[in-house]
Design a protein around this motif. Sequence first.
Motif, PDB file in Angstrom:
ATOM      1  N   MET A   1      39.799  27.500  40.041  1.00 52.76           N
ATOM      2  CA  MET A   1      38.399  27.940  40.063  1.00 52.76           C
ATOM      3  C   MET A   1      38.067  28.755  38.822  1.00 52.76           C
ATOM      4  SD  MET A   1      35.752  27.578  41.848  1.00 52.76           S
ATOM      5  CE  MET A   1      34.164  28.090  41.268  1.00 52.76           C
ATOM      6  N   LYS A   2      39.035  29.639  38.446  1.00 46.08           N
ATOM      7  CA  LYS A   2      38.782  30.482  37.276  1.00 46.08           C
ATOM      8  C   LYS A   2      38.660  29.627  36.018  1.00 46.08           C
ATOM      9  CE  LYS A   2      39.683  34.999  38.346  1.00 46.08           C
ATOM     10  NZ  LYS A   2      40.433  35.956  38.994  1.00 46.08           N
ATOM     11  N   GLY A   5      35.486  27.663  36.050  1.00 49.34           N
ATOM     12  CA  GLY A   5      34.374  28.562  35.719  1.00 49.34           C
ATOM     13  C   GLY A   5      34.290  28.808  34.229  1.00 49.34           C
ATOM     14  N   VAL A   9      31.172  27.977  31.859  1.00 52.98           N
ATOM     15  CA  VAL A   9      30.519  29.037  31.090  1.00 52.98           C
ATOM     16  C   VAL A   9      30.509  28.685  29.606  1.00 52.98           C
ATOM     17  CG1 VAL A   9      30.865  31.409  30.324  1.00 52.98           C
ATOM     18  CG2 VAL A   9      30.884  30.873  32.734  1.00 52.98           C
ATOM     19  N   LEU A  16      23.380  26.720  25.044  1.00 56.44           N
ATOM     20  CA  LEU A  16      22.345  27.724  24.768  1.00 56.44           C
ATOM     21  C   LEU A  16      22.357  28.122  23.301  1.00 56.44           C
ATOM     22  CD1 LEU A  16      22.541  30.031  27.897  1.00 56.44           C
ATOM     23  CD2 LEU A  16      20.601  28.677  27.183  1.00 56.44           C
ATOM     24  N   LEU A  17      23.575  28.264  22.734  1.00 54.93           N
ATOM     25  CA  LEU A  17      23.670  28.624  21.311  1.00 54.93           C
ATOM     26  C   LEU A  17      23.064  27.520  20.451  1.00 54.93           C
ATOM     27  CD1 LEU A  17      27.175  30.284  20.996  1.00 54.93           C
ATOM     28  CD2 LEU A  17      24.962  31.355  20.820  1.00 54.93           C
ATOM     29  N   LEU A  84      18.015  46.914  57.445  1.00 53.30           N
ATOM     30  CA  LEU A  84      19.380  46.401  57.491  1.00 53.30           C
ATOM     31  C   LEU A  84      20.367  47.476  57.910  1.00 53.30           C
ATOM     32  CD1 LEU A  84      19.740  44.194  54.310  1.00 53.30           C
ATOM     33  CD2 LEU A  84      20.097  43.457  56.639  1.00 53.30           C
ATOM     34  N   LEU A  85      20.175  48.690  57.397  1.00 54.60           N
ATOM     35  CA  LEU A  85      21.252  49.672  57.485  1.00 54.60           C
ATOM     36  C   LEU A  85      21.014  50.811  58.467  1.00 54.60           C
ATOM     37  CD1 LEU A  85      22.286  50.056  53.785  1.00 54.60           C
ATOM     38  CD2 LEU A  85      23.533  48.949  55.584  1.00 54.60           C
ATOM     39  N   ILE A 264      22.000  53.483  51.582  1.00 57.81           N
ATOM     40  CA  ILE A 264      23.233  52.808  51.167  1.00 57.81           C
ATOM     41  C   ILE A 264      24.422  53.761  51.183  1.00 57.81           C
ATOM     42  CG2 ILE A 264      24.388  51.732  49.205  1.00 57.81           C
ATOM     43  CD1 ILE A 264      21.875  50.229  48.659  1.00 57.81           C
ATOM     44  N   GLU A 267      25.550  54.586  54.769  1.00 61.74           N
ATOM     45  CA  GLU A 267      25.571  53.432  55.658  1.00 61.74           C
ATOM     46  C   GLU A 267      24.541  53.581  56.769  1.00 61.74           C
ATOM     47  OE1 GLU A 267      29.482  52.582  57.000  1.00 61.74           O
ATOM     48  OE2 GLU A 267      30.331  52.583  54.995  1.00 61.74           O
TER      49      GLU A 267
ATOM     50  N   ILE B  18      23.176  35.693  24.419  1.00 63.71           N
ATOM     51  CA  ILE B  18      23.817  34.558  25.096  1.00 63.71           C
ATOM     52  C   ILE B  18      25.250  34.912  25.473  1.00 63.71           C
ATOM     53  CG2 ILE B  18      24.662  32.218  24.728  1.00 63.71           C
ATOM     54  CD1 ILE B  18      22.051  31.779  23.114  1.00 63.71           C
ATOM     55  N   MET B  22      26.642  35.028  29.253  1.00 62.95           N
ATOM     56  CA  MET B  22      27.783  34.229  29.704  1.00 62.95           C
ATOM     57  C   MET B  22      28.830  35.101  30.377  1.00 62.95           C
ATOM     58  SD  MET B  22      27.079  31.227  29.372  1.00 62.95           S
ATOM     59  CE  MET B  22      25.329  31.443  29.414  1.00 62.95           C
ATOM     60  N   LEU B  25      27.521  35.428  33.799  1.00 65.84           N
ATOM     61  CA  LEU B  25      27.642  34.159  34.542  1.00 65.84           C
ATOM     62  C   LEU B  25      29.084  33.920  34.951  1.00 65.84           C
ATOM     63  CD1 LEU B  25      26.005  31.688  35.440  1.00 65.84           C
ATOM     64  CD2 LEU B  25      26.638  30.580  33.332  1.00 65.84           C
ATOM     65  N   TYR B  26      30.032  34.229  34.034  1.00 67.37           N
ATOM     66  CA  TYR B  26      31.452  34.037  34.363  1.00 67.37           C
ATOM     67  C   TYR B  26      31.850  34.920  35.542  1.00 67.37           C
ATOM     68  CZ  TYR B  26      36.467  33.903  33.988  1.00 67.37           C
ATOM     69  OH  TYR B  26      37.785  33.753  34.285  1.00 67.37           O
ATOM     70  N   ILE B  29      30.642  33.391  38.706  1.00 67.57           N
ATOM     71  CA  ILE B  29      31.339  32.182  39.149  1.00 67.57           C
ATOM     72  C   ILE B  29      32.765  32.499  39.572  1.00 67.57           C
ATOM     73  CG2 ILE B  29      32.259  29.962  38.380  1.00 67.57           C
ATOM     74  CD1 ILE B  29      29.850  29.701  36.571  1.00 67.57           C
ATOM     75  N   ALA B  30      33.501  33.258  38.747  1.00 64.18           N
ATOM     76  CA  ALA B  30      34.955  33.311  38.902  1.00 64.18           C
ATOM     77  C   ALA B  30      35.448  34.478  39.740  1.00 64.18           C
ATOM     78  CB  ALA B  30      35.602  33.374  37.522  1.00 64.18           C
ATOM     79  N   LYS B  31      34.666  35.555  39.865  1.00 65.30           N
ATOM     80  CA  LYS B  31      35.186  36.719  40.585  1.00 65.30           C
ATOM     81  C   LYS B  31      35.142  36.486  42.079  1.00 65.30           C
ATOM     82  CE  LYS B  31      36.277  39.060  37.104  1.00 65.30           C
ATOM     83  NZ  LYS B  31      37.684  39.277  36.814  1.00 65.30           N
ATOM     84  N   MET B 106      23.167  45.363  47.769  1.00 67.75           N
ATOM     85  CA  MET B 106      24.210  46.308  48.157  1.00 67.75           C
ATOM     86  C   MET B 106      24.139  46.619  49.641  1.00 67.75           C
ATOM     87  SD  MET B 106      25.312  48.881  45.293  1.00 67.75           S
ATOM     88  CE  MET B 106      23.903  49.877  45.011  1.00 67.75           C
ATOM     89  N   LEU B 108      23.219  44.550  51.927  1.00 70.99           N
ATOM     90  CA  LEU B 108      23.865  43.410  52.588  1.00 70.99           C
ATOM     91  C   LEU B 108      25.376  43.518  52.492  1.00 70.99           C
ATOM     92  CD1 LEU B 108      21.552  40.494  51.495  1.00 70.99           C
ATOM     93  CD2 LEU B 108      21.975  41.241  53.813  1.00 70.99           C
ATOM     94  N   VAL B 110      27.162  46.259  52.302  1.00 76.01           N
ATOM     95  CA  VAL B 110      27.600  47.283  53.255  1.00 76.01           C
ATOM     96  C   VAL B 110      27.672  46.698  54.650  1.00 76.01           C
ATOM     97  CG1 VAL B 110      26.915  49.442  54.364  1.00 76.01           C
ATOM     98  CG2 VAL B 110      26.756  49.226  51.908  1.00 76.01           C
TER      99      VAL B 110
END
Lengths: 274, 131
Positions: A1-2, A5, A9, A16-17, A84-85, A264, A267, B18, B22, B25-26, B29-31, B106, B108, B110
Amino acid sequence: MKFLGLVIVCLTGGLLLYGSMDLPDWGDPASPASTHLSDYYIEHIVEETQVPNLVTAVLADYRGYDTMFETAVVFCAGLACFLLLRDFRPGKNRYYRHIPTGVMLHFKNPDTRMIPGNEFEHMDRDWVPSDIIIKTVCRILIPFIQIYALYVVAHGDFSPGGGFQGGVIFGSSLILMAISYNLKTLLKRVTEKFLSIFAATGVLIYVGLGVLAVIMGGQFLDYGMLAPLVPWDPGHVRALGMLGVEIGVGIAVMAVMVIIYVNIVSEGRHDEGL
Amino acid sequence: MNELLALIVAKYNFWLYIILMMIGLYAMIAKNNLMKKLVGMNIFQTAIILFYVSIGYKHGATLPIIQGGHGTHDAVIHAADYINPLPHVLMLTAIVVSVATFGVAMALCVKIYQRYQTLEEDELRIRLSEK
Protein backbone atom coordinates in the motif's frame (compact mmCIF):
# COMPACT_ATOMS: atom_id res chain seq x y z
CA MET A 1 0.00 0.00 0.00
CA LYS A 2 2.82 2.37 0.90
CA PHE A 3 4.66 1.70 -2.36
CA LEU A 4 1.46 2.00 -4.40
CA GLY A 5 0.70 5.29 -2.64
CA LEU A 6 4.17 6.60 -3.44
CA VAL A 7 3.70 5.70 -7.12
CA ILE A 8 0.31 7.45 -7.25
CA VAL A 9 1.69 10.53 -5.49
CA CYS A 10 4.71 10.72 -7.82
CA LEU A 11 2.45 10.37 -10.89
CA THR A 12 0.04 13.06 -9.68
CA GLY A 13 2.88 15.35 -8.70
CA GLY A 14 4.57 14.89 -12.06
CA LEU A 15 1.36 15.65 -13.92
CA LEU A 16 0.75 18.75 -11.82
CA LEU A 17 4.33 19.94 -12.35
CA TYR A 18 3.89 19.41 -16.08
CA GLY A 19 0.61 21.32 -15.94
CA SER A 20 2.22 24.21 -14.06
CA MET A 21 4.29 24.98 -17.19
CA ASP A 22 1.21 26.68 -18.64
CA LEU A 23 0.45 28.70 -15.52
CA PRO A 24 1.49 32.38 -15.46
CA ASP A 25 4.83 33.43 -13.97
CA TRP A 26 5.20 34.33 -10.31
CA GLY A 27 3.92 37.88 -9.73
CA ASP A 28 3.01 38.54 -13.36
CA PRO A 29 0.62 41.57 -13.36
CA ALA A 30 -0.86 40.45 -16.70
CA SER A 31 -1.87 36.98 -15.48
CA PRO A 32 -5.50 36.02 -16.24
CA ALA A 33 -6.43 36.02 -12.55
CA SER A 34 -5.48 39.69 -12.19
CA THR A 35 -6.90 41.17 -15.36
CA HIS A 36 -10.68 40.84 -15.49
CA LEU A 37 -12.88 40.96 -12.42
CA SER A 38 -10.33 41.99 -9.81
CA ASP A 39 -9.42 45.12 -11.78
CA TYR A 40 -13.04 46.20 -11.61
CA TYR A 41 -13.04 45.63 -7.86
CA ILE A 42 -9.87 47.63 -7.31
CA GLU A 43 -10.89 50.60 -9.45
CA HIS A 44 -14.54 50.97 -8.44
CA ILE A 45 -14.64 49.86 -4.84
CA VAL A 46 -14.15 53.26 -3.19
CA GLU A 47 -16.86 55.03 -5.16
CA GLU A 48 -19.29 52.13 -4.81
CA THR A 49 -18.82 51.16 -1.18
CA GLN A 50 -16.69 53.88 0.53
CA VAL A 51 -14.51 51.14 2.05
CA PRO A 52 -10.75 51.35 1.48
CA ASN A 53 -10.02 47.79 2.62
CA LEU A 54 -10.65 45.87 -0.58
CA VAL A 55 -10.65 42.44 1.05
CA THR A 56 -13.42 43.40 3.47
CA ALA A 57 -15.42 45.13 0.76
CA VAL A 58 -15.33 42.08 -1.51
CA LEU A 59 -15.93 39.76 1.43
CA ALA A 60 -18.92 41.49 2.98
CA ASP A 61 -20.46 43.35 0.05
CA TYR A 62 -19.77 41.86 -3.38
CA ARG A 63 -19.61 38.33 -2.02
CA GLY A 64 -21.92 38.83 0.95
CA TYR A 65 -23.91 35.64 0.39
CA ASP A 66 -20.72 33.56 0.33
CA THR A 67 -19.56 34.97 3.65
CA MET A 68 -23.00 34.58 5.20
CA PHE A 69 -23.13 30.88 4.45
CA GLU A 70 -19.48 30.60 5.48
CA THR A 71 -20.51 31.86 8.91
CA ALA A 72 -23.37 29.36 8.86
CA VAL A 73 -20.86 26.57 8.07
CA VAL A 74 -18.73 27.59 11.04
CA PHE A 75 -21.83 27.65 13.26
CA CYS A 76 -22.84 24.19 12.01
CA ALA A 77 -19.33 22.87 12.76
CA GLY A 78 -19.67 24.07 16.36
CA LEU A 79 -23.10 22.47 16.54
CA ALA A 80 -21.77 19.19 15.10
CA CYS A 81 -18.96 19.03 17.68
CA PHE A 82 -21.47 19.67 20.46
CA LEU A 83 -23.94 17.05 19.25
CA LEU A 84 -21.26 14.43 18.61
CA LEU A 85 -19.36 14.76 21.85
CA ARG A 86 -21.34 16.42 24.61
CA ASP A 87 -21.73 14.02 27.50
CA PHE A 88 -24.50 14.80 30.00
CA ARG A 89 -23.90 11.86 32.33
CA PRO A 90 -22.88 13.00 35.81
CA GLY A 91 -19.42 11.96 36.92
CA LYS A 92 -19.43 8.76 38.99
CA ASN A 93 -16.37 9.52 41.08
CA ARG A 94 -15.54 12.81 42.70
CA TYR A 95 -12.06 14.03 43.49
CA TYR A 96 -11.16 16.78 45.96
CA ARG A 97 -7.80 18.25 46.74
CA HIS A 98 -6.73 19.69 50.08
CA ILE A 99 -5.10 22.92 48.94
CA PRO A 100 -2.45 23.46 51.69
CA THR A 101 -1.11 19.90 51.64
CA GLY A 102 -2.03 18.66 48.17
CA VAL A 103 -3.66 15.48 49.54
CA MET A 104 -6.29 14.03 47.23
CA LEU A 105 -9.63 12.67 48.42
CA HIS A 106 -11.51 10.20 46.22
CA PHE A 107 -15.28 9.71 46.80
CA LYS A 108 -16.65 6.66 45.05
CA ASN A 109 -20.27 7.22 46.04
CA PRO A 110 -21.75 9.91 43.77
CA ASP A 111 -24.22 11.01 46.49
CA THR A 112 -21.62 12.15 49.01
CA ARG A 113 -20.17 15.47 48.11
CA MET A 114 -18.22 18.25 49.79
CA ILE A 115 -18.70 21.94 49.38
CA PRO A 116 -15.43 23.23 47.92
CA GLY A 117 -14.14 26.19 49.87
CA ASN A 118 -10.82 27.67 50.88
CA GLU A 119 -9.51 24.37 52.20
CA PHE A 120 -10.67 21.96 49.52
CA GLU A 121 -11.18 22.35 45.81
CA HIS A 122 -13.08 20.14 43.41
CA MET A 123 -10.87 18.54 40.79
CA ASP A 124 -10.70 15.77 38.21
CA ARG A 125 -8.86 12.53 37.69
CA ASP A 126 -6.60 13.99 35.01
CA TRP A 127 -5.68 17.03 37.04
CA VAL A 128 -2.23 18.48 36.45
CA PRO A 129 -0.92 21.19 38.80
CA SER A 130 -0.68 24.45 36.91
CA ASP A 131 2.66 26.21 36.76
CA ILE A 132 2.83 29.58 38.53
CA ILE A 133 5.08 31.18 35.88
CA ILE A 134 2.79 30.16 33.01
CA LYS A 135 -0.26 31.25 34.96
CA THR A 136 1.15 34.68 35.76
CA VAL A 137 2.40 35.36 32.24
CA CYS A 138 -0.93 34.32 30.73
CA ARG A 139 -2.89 36.35 33.27
CA ILE A 140 -0.99 39.45 32.18
CA LEU A 141 -1.13 38.64 28.45
CA ILE A 142 -4.77 37.63 28.00
CA PRO A 143 -6.40 41.09 28.43
CA PHE A 144 -4.01 42.59 25.87
CA ILE A 145 -4.71 39.78 23.40
CA GLN A 146 -8.43 40.46 23.82
CA ILE A 147 -8.04 44.21 23.32
CA TYR A 148 -6.00 43.50 20.20
CA ALA A 149 -8.76 41.20 18.94
CA LEU A 150 -11.36 43.94 19.40
CA TYR A 151 -9.03 46.37 17.62
CA VAL A 152 -8.72 43.99 14.67
CA VAL A 153 -12.51 43.60 14.46
CA ALA A 154 -13.07 47.36 14.69
CA HIS A 155 -10.60 47.98 11.86
CA GLY A 156 -12.41 45.59 9.53
CA ASP A 157 -13.40 48.20 6.97
CA PHE A 158 -10.64 50.83 7.12
CA SER A 159 -7.34 49.02 7.56
CA PRO A 160 -6.07 45.44 7.87
CA GLY A 161 -8.49 43.50 10.00
CA GLY A 162 -11.83 41.81 9.97
CA GLY A 163 -14.30 39.64 11.77
CA PHE A 164 -12.78 36.24 11.02
CA GLN A 165 -9.32 37.25 12.19
CA GLY A 166 -10.48 39.17 15.26
CA GLY A 167 -12.85 36.38 16.25
CA VAL A 168 -10.10 33.79 16.01
CA ILE A 169 -7.71 35.94 18.09
CA PHE A 170 -10.37 36.46 20.78
CA GLY A 171 -11.25 32.76 20.81
CA SER A 172 -7.59 31.78 21.08
CA SER A 173 -7.16 34.09 24.08
CA LEU A 174 -9.94 32.16 25.82
CA ILE A 175 -8.33 28.85 24.80
CA LEU A 176 -5.02 30.12 26.22
CA MET A 177 -6.82 30.71 29.51
CA ALA A 178 -8.11 27.14 29.48
CA ILE A 179 -4.61 25.82 28.79
CA SER A 180 -2.76 27.92 31.35
CA TYR A 181 -5.29 27.57 34.20
CA ASN A 182 -7.74 24.77 33.62
CA LEU A 183 -10.95 24.19 31.74
CA LYS A 184 -13.15 24.79 34.77
CA THR A 185 -11.74 28.29 35.29
CA LEU A 186 -12.68 29.18 31.72
CA LEU A 187 -16.14 27.64 31.91
CA LYS A 188 -16.85 29.47 35.17
CA ARG A 189 -16.33 32.81 33.38
CA VAL A 190 -17.58 31.89 29.91
CA THR A 191 -20.38 29.39 30.42
CA GLU A 192 -21.61 26.94 27.83
CA LYS A 193 -24.95 28.76 27.58
CA PHE A 194 -23.19 32.05 26.94
CA LEU A 195 -21.08 30.50 24.17
CA SER A 196 -24.05 28.89 22.45
CA ILE A 197 -26.05 32.12 22.57
CA PHE A 198 -23.07 34.06 21.18
CA ALA A 199 -22.56 31.60 18.31
CA ALA A 200 -26.20 31.94 17.30
CA THR A 201 -26.21 35.72 17.83
CA GLY A 202 -23.34 36.21 15.43
CA VAL A 203 -25.17 34.46 12.60
CA LEU A 204 -28.36 36.31 13.56
CA ILE A 205 -26.63 39.71 13.31
CA TYR A 206 -25.41 38.90 9.80
CA VAL A 207 -28.74 37.57 8.52
CA GLY A 208 -30.64 40.24 10.45
CA LEU A 209 -28.78 43.06 8.70
CA GLY A 210 -29.63 41.43 5.36
CA VAL A 211 -33.31 41.08 6.28
CA LEU A 212 -33.36 44.65 7.59
CA ALA A 213 -32.23 45.84 4.16
CA VAL A 214 -35.12 43.90 2.60
CA ILE A 215 -37.57 45.49 5.05
CA MET A 216 -36.20 48.93 4.18
CA GLY A 217 -37.05 48.27 0.54
CA GLY A 218 -33.76 47.08 -0.93
CA GLN A 219 -32.20 43.78 -1.87
CA PHE A 220 -30.93 41.23 0.64
CA LEU A 221 -27.64 42.48 2.20
CA ASP A 222 -27.88 45.86 0.39
CA TYR A 223 -26.44 47.93 3.24
CA GLY A 224 -27.06 51.24 1.44
CA MET A 225 -30.76 50.86 2.25
CA LEU A 226 -30.06 51.24 5.97
CA ALA A 227 -29.38 54.97 5.52
CA PRO A 228 -32.64 56.22 7.17
CA LEU A 229 -31.78 54.25 10.32
CA VAL A 230 -28.39 55.88 10.74
CA PRO A 231 -28.69 59.55 11.72
CA TRP A 232 -25.25 60.63 10.51
CA ASP A 233 -23.22 60.63 7.31
CA PRO A 234 -25.25 58.69 4.70
CA GLY A 235 -22.11 58.25 2.59
CA HIS A 236 -20.64 55.80 5.06
CA VAL A 237 -23.71 53.65 5.58
CA ARG A 238 -22.30 50.81 3.50
CA ALA A 239 -19.09 50.87 5.54
CA LEU A 240 -21.10 50.81 8.76
CA GLY A 241 -23.21 47.92 7.47
CA MET A 242 -20.04 45.99 6.69
CA LEU A 243 -18.68 46.76 10.16
CA GLY A 244 -21.89 45.37 11.68
CA VAL A 245 -21.61 42.22 9.61
CA GLU A 246 -17.95 41.82 10.62
CA ILE A 247 -18.90 42.15 14.28
CA GLY A 248 -21.45 39.36 13.80
CA VAL A 249 -18.86 37.17 12.11
CA GLY A 250 -16.35 37.88 14.87
CA ILE A 251 -18.79 36.92 17.63
CA ALA A 252 -19.80 33.69 15.89
CA VAL A 253 -16.22 32.63 15.11
CA MET A 254 -15.05 33.40 18.67
CA ALA A 255 -17.81 31.33 20.26
CA VAL A 256 -17.47 28.40 17.85
CA MET A 257 -13.68 28.16 18.32
CA VAL A 258 -14.15 27.84 22.09
CA ILE A 259 -17.05 25.37 21.71
CA ILE A 260 -14.96 23.11 19.44
CA TYR A 261 -11.94 23.29 21.77
CA VAL A 262 -13.87 22.66 24.98
CA ASN A 263 -15.79 19.70 23.59
CA ILE A 264 -12.80 18.01 21.99
CA VAL A 265 -10.27 18.30 24.82
CA SER A 266 -12.64 17.03 27.51
CA GLU A 267 -14.44 14.48 25.29
CA GLY A 268 -17.65 16.37 25.98
CA ARG A 269 -17.52 15.99 29.79
CA HIS A 270 -16.50 19.63 30.33
CA ASP A 271 -14.55 18.74 33.44
CA GLU A 272 -10.85 18.67 32.67
CA GLY A 273 -9.01 18.38 29.42
CA LEU A 274 -5.53 19.33 28.35
CA MET B 1 19.25 22.86 -18.99
CA ASN B 2 19.32 26.62 -18.67
CA GLU B 3 15.85 26.82 -20.12
CA LEU B 4 14.54 24.41 -17.51
CA LEU B 5 16.25 26.41 -14.77
CA ALA B 6 14.70 29.65 -16.04
CA LEU B 7 11.32 27.93 -16.12
CA ILE B 8 11.68 26.75 -12.52
CA VAL B 9 12.78 30.20 -11.32
CA ALA B 10 9.80 31.84 -13.02
CA LYS B 11 7.33 29.42 -11.46
CA TYR B 12 9.07 28.25 -8.30
CA ASN B 13 5.96 29.04 -6.20
CA PHE B 14 3.93 26.39 -8.03
CA TRP B 15 6.73 23.83 -7.62
CA LEU B 16 6.88 24.40 -3.86
CA TYR B 17 3.12 24.15 -3.43
CA ILE B 18 2.88 21.01 -5.54
CA ILE B 19 5.60 19.35 -3.44
CA LEU B 20 3.79 20.38 -0.25
CA MET B 21 0.48 19.15 -1.65
CA MET B 22 2.01 15.78 -2.55
CA ILE B 23 3.35 15.39 1.00
CA GLY B 24 -0.20 15.86 2.27
CA LEU B 25 -1.64 13.49 -0.34
CA TYR B 26 0.94 10.81 0.50
CA ALA B 27 0.05 11.09 4.19
CA MET B 28 -3.63 10.69 3.37
CA ILE B 29 -3.03 7.62 1.20
CA ALA B 30 -0.27 5.74 3.01
CA LYS B 31 -0.64 6.49 6.72
CA ASN B 32 -2.54 4.03 8.83
CA ASN B 33 -3.51 6.31 11.71
CA LEU B 34 -6.60 8.48 11.29
CA MET B 35 -5.00 11.45 13.09
CA LYS B 36 -2.01 11.32 10.71
CA LYS B 37 -4.42 11.27 7.79
CA LEU B 38 -6.05 14.40 9.18
CA VAL B 39 -2.69 16.12 9.51
CA GLY B 40 -2.02 15.18 5.88
CA MET B 41 -5.34 16.73 4.88
CA ASN B 42 -4.40 19.92 6.70
CA ILE B 43 -1.05 20.07 4.88
CA PHE B 44 -2.91 19.62 1.60
CA GLN B 45 -5.31 22.45 2.44
CA THR B 46 -2.43 24.72 3.43
CA ALA B 47 -0.77 24.08 0.06
CA ILE B 48 -3.97 25.05 -1.75
CA ILE B 49 -4.25 28.23 0.34
CA LEU B 50 -0.65 29.20 -0.44
CA PHE B 51 -1.27 28.48 -4.12
CA TYR B 52 -4.25 30.84 -4.24
CA VAL B 53 -2.50 33.60 -2.31
CA SER B 54 0.49 33.39 -4.65
CA ILE B 55 -1.84 33.81 -7.65
CA GLY B 56 -2.96 37.14 -6.20
CA TYR B 57 0.58 38.54 -6.05
CA LYS B 58 1.72 41.16 -8.59
CA HIS B 59 5.22 42.57 -8.95
CA GLY B 60 5.47 46.17 -7.76
CA ALA B 61 2.03 46.19 -6.16
CA THR B 62 1.07 46.91 -2.57
CA LEU B 63 -1.53 45.62 -0.12
CA PRO B 64 -5.16 45.73 -1.26
CA ILE B 65 -6.04 48.69 0.94
CA ILE B 66 -6.61 51.92 -0.98
CA GLN B 67 -4.14 54.60 0.10
CA GLY B 68 -5.83 57.81 1.18
CA GLY B 69 -9.17 56.05 0.97
CA HIS B 70 -10.42 57.58 4.21
CA GLY B 71 -12.86 60.36 3.45
CA THR B 72 -13.09 61.96 0.02
CA HIS B 73 -10.96 60.34 -2.61
CA ASP B 74 -10.53 61.93 -6.03
CA ALA B 75 -7.32 60.42 -7.41
CA VAL B 76 -7.66 57.73 -10.07
CA ILE B 77 -6.93 54.24 -8.76
CA HIS B 78 -4.74 52.02 -10.94
CA ALA B 79 -5.40 48.32 -10.68
CA ALA B 80 -1.70 47.53 -11.21
CA ASP B 81 -0.81 49.29 -7.93
CA TYR B 82 -2.70 46.87 -5.71
CA ILE B 83 -2.45 43.11 -5.46
CA ASN B 84 -5.46 41.04 -6.44
CA PRO B 85 -7.91 40.98 -3.49
CA LEU B 86 -10.12 38.16 -4.76
CA PRO B 87 -7.86 35.16 -3.90
CA HIS B 88 -7.29 36.68 -0.45
CA VAL B 89 -11.04 36.86 0.17
CA LEU B 90 -11.58 33.28 -0.97
CA MET B 91 -8.74 31.99 1.19
CA LEU B 92 -9.77 34.01 4.24
CA THR B 93 -13.02 32.11 4.34
CA ALA B 94 -11.33 28.84 3.33
CA ILE B 95 -8.96 29.02 6.32
CA VAL B 96 -11.84 29.40 8.76
CA VAL B 97 -13.81 26.60 7.14
CA SER B 98 -10.74 24.33 7.17
CA VAL B 99 -10.36 24.94 10.91
CA ALA B 100 -14.05 24.19 11.44
CA THR B 101 -13.98 20.98 9.40
CA PHE B 102 -10.80 19.92 11.20
CA GLY B 103 -12.67 20.37 14.48
CA VAL B 104 -15.53 18.17 13.30
CA ALA B 105 -13.09 15.55 12.03
CA MET B 106 -11.31 15.48 15.38
CA ALA B 107 -14.65 15.13 17.16
CA LEU B 108 -15.38 12.10 14.98
CA CYS B 109 -11.93 10.68 15.83
CA VAL B 110 -12.64 11.08 19.55
CA LYS B 111 -15.96 9.27 19.08
CA ILE B 112 -14.28 6.45 17.12
CA TYR B 113 -11.63 6.07 19.82
CA GLN B 114 -14.23 5.96 22.58
CA ARG B 115 -16.08 3.15 20.81
CA TYR B 116 -13.24 1.03 19.35
CA GLN B 117 -10.24 2.01 21.53
CA THR B 118 -8.04 2.57 18.48
CA LEU B 119 -7.41 4.95 15.60
CA GLU B 120 -5.34 2.54 13.49
CA GLU B 121 -7.20 1.65 10.33
CA ASP B 122 -6.37 -2.08 10.12
CA GLU B 123 -7.32 -2.63 13.77
CA LEU B 124 -10.52 -0.71 13.17
CA ARG B 125 -11.35 -3.01 10.30
CA ILE B 126 -10.86 -6.07 12.52
CA ARG B 127 -13.02 -4.61 15.28
CA LEU B 128 -15.73 -3.70 12.80
CA SER B 129 -15.85 -7.24 11.35
CA GLU B 130 -16.03 -8.75 14.88
CA LYS B 131 -19.42 -7.21 15.55
